[in-house]
Design a protein around this motif. Sequence first.
Motif, PDB file in Angstrom:
ATOM      1  N   ARG A 134       0.847  -1.185   0.000  1.00 11.49           N
ATOM      2  CA  ARG A 134       0.000   0.000   0.000  1.00 11.49           C
ATOM      3  C   ARG A 134       0.889   1.244   0.000  1.00 11.49           C
ATOM      4  O   ARG A 134       1.911   1.260   0.669  1.00 11.49           O
ATOM      5  N   ASP A 135       0.444   2.279  -0.706  1.00  6.95           N
ATOM      6  CA  ASP A 135       1.239   3.505  -0.714  1.00  6.95           C
ATOM      7  C   ASP A 135       1.075   4.249   0.615  1.00  6.95           C
ATOM      8  O   ASP A 135       0.237   3.893   1.441  1.00  6.95           O
ATOM      9  N   GLU A 136       1.885   5.257   0.827  1.00  3.85           N
ATOM     10  CA  GLU A 136       1.938   5.989   2.102  1.00  3.85           C
ATOM     11  C   GLU A 136       0.599   6.604   2.499  1.00  3.85           C
ATOM     12  O   GLU A 136       0.256   6.633   3.668  1.00  3.85           O
ATOM     13  N   ILE A 137      -0.136   7.147   1.532  1.00  7.12           N
ATOM     14  CA  ILE A 137      -1.373   7.851   1.876  1.00  7.12           C
ATOM     15  C   ILE A 137      -2.602   6.951   1.832  1.00  7.12           C
ATOM     16  O   ILE A 137      -3.699   7.380   2.155  1.00  7.12           O
ATOM     17  N   GLY A 138      -2.425   5.691   1.454  1.00  5.95           N
ATOM     18  CA  GLY A 138      -3.510   4.718   1.499  1.00  5.95           C
ATOM     19  C   GLY A 138      -4.489   4.799   0.350  1.00  5.95           C
ATOM     20  O   GLY A 138      -5.611   4.320   0.462  1.00  5.95           O
ATOM     21  N   THR A 139      -4.093   5.411  -0.758  1.00  5.04           N
ATOM     22  CA  THR A 139      -5.009   5.515  -1.890  1.00  5.04           C
ATOM     23  C   THR A 139      -4.713   4.525  -2.999  1.00  5.04           C
ATOM     24  O   THR A 139      -5.510   4.372  -3.911  1.00  5.04           O
TER      25      THR A 139
END
Length: 154
Positions: A134-139
Amino acid sequence: MDHLDVVTAFQNPEIDNDDIYMTLPKGWPEGLNAPKIIVRLRKALYGLKPAPRLWHDDISTFLLSLAFTQSSADPNLYLHSDGIMILLYLDDISMLYPQAAAKAAIEFKVKLSEKYKITNLGPALQFLSIKIHRDEIGTGISLGKKTYITSILR
């Protein structure tokens, strides 16, 4: 996608229809003159041949009572009208749901934990040897097969 683990899953279902007996292991009871004791099992044990079937029947009955429907394509996949999908794999549960069904998913986890001892492992990090990043911002997410490919190459 959340990952849940059912603790001692195969020991949860009760044995209703069949009478299953076993002798006690060596060392119980102690002594040379101890009688041979045979006990009737009320619950399944790991290693008991029907244990996986008993567990699946037990969790299936529970999920159906919560208005899930069993998929005709895969008997381990259960669907709910609000978009929650449950996938069973031995004693693991993968729960997929849209953001709109997050509250219903939490309620389901509560009901599940009332019936079984579960460990909520949070967002899934791996599914059938596919890594989930998952990417850092959760998108966004990405999927990787590095672990699987490395094991094949070895």
